[in-house]
Design a protein around this motif. Structure first.
Motif, PDB file in Angstrom:
ATOM      1  N   GLY A  99      41.702  38.802  37.506  1.00 43.42           N
ATOM      2  CA  GLY A  99      42.369  39.059  36.233  1.00 43.42           C
ATOM      3  C   GLY A  99      41.403  39.462  35.138  1.00 43.42           C
ATOM      4  O   GLY A  99      41.652  40.415  34.390  1.00 43.42           O
ATOM      5  N   PHE A 112      46.862  44.076  40.412  1.00 43.84           N
ATOM      6  CA  PHE A 112      46.470  42.671  40.287  1.00 43.84           C
ATOM      7  C   PHE A 112      47.392  41.792  41.128  1.00 43.84           C
ATOM      8  O   PHE A 112      46.930  40.892  41.838  1.00 43.84           O
ATOM      9  N   SER A 116      45.705  39.853  44.134  1.00 43.69           N
ATOM     10  CA  SER A 116      45.657  38.407  43.899  1.00 43.69           C
ATOM     11  C   SER A 116      46.585  37.669  44.856  1.00 43.69           C
ATOM     12  O   SER A 116      46.233  36.608  45.376  1.00 43.69           O
TER      13      SER A 116
END
Length: 134
Positions: A99, A112, A116
């Motif tokens: 992030g 992301f 992630s």
């Protein structure tokens, strides 16, 4: 904990689980299109890579992650501790680090989320394997 207490079979299986998860996660079945679009990659870009370098490198890095996670949780973790610690590492350390980087690089939110999400699940899956084979 020292290396004599590491269950290298469990570390190897955890590495394989991560490798297999990546193959599924970034495949056309799940997030390949979204990931490629968010990265700005094309099919030609993917065909231009050296698959031996990418897959051997990916497996070795997965092995290193599983080994360090094994050292972190200790020689006989409970399943809950192993999975919980791995999940927290995935969310708090890995995902948060992504992030920070993605904010400065102005990368898309969907990239992301894909990357992630993979790493959170990767660490959790490795924690599961290491908790099952302490």
């Amino acid at each position: 904990m020292d290396f004599s207490q590491v269950n290298f079979f469990a570390v190897f299986i955890a590495s394989l689980s991560s490798f297999a998860l990546g193959g599924i996660w970034y495949s056309p079945l799940l997030f390949q299109r979204i990931w490629m679009e968010a990265c700005g990659l094309t099919e030609l870009d993917l065909k231009a890579i050296n698959p031996k370098r990418v897959f051997i490198g990916s497996f070795l890095l997965s092995f290193f992650i599983a080994l360090s996670l094994s050292l972190f949780v200790g020689p006989t973790p409970t399943l809950g501790v192993s999975v919980g610690a791995a999940f927290i590492i995935g969310v708090c350390w890995v995902s948060s680090s992504y992030g920070l980087t993605y904010l400065f690089e102005q990368r898309p939110l969907k990239l992301f989320m894909v990357n992630s999400g993979y790493h959170i699940l990767q660490f959790t899956l490795m924690g599961l394997v290491l908790g099952l084979w302490p």
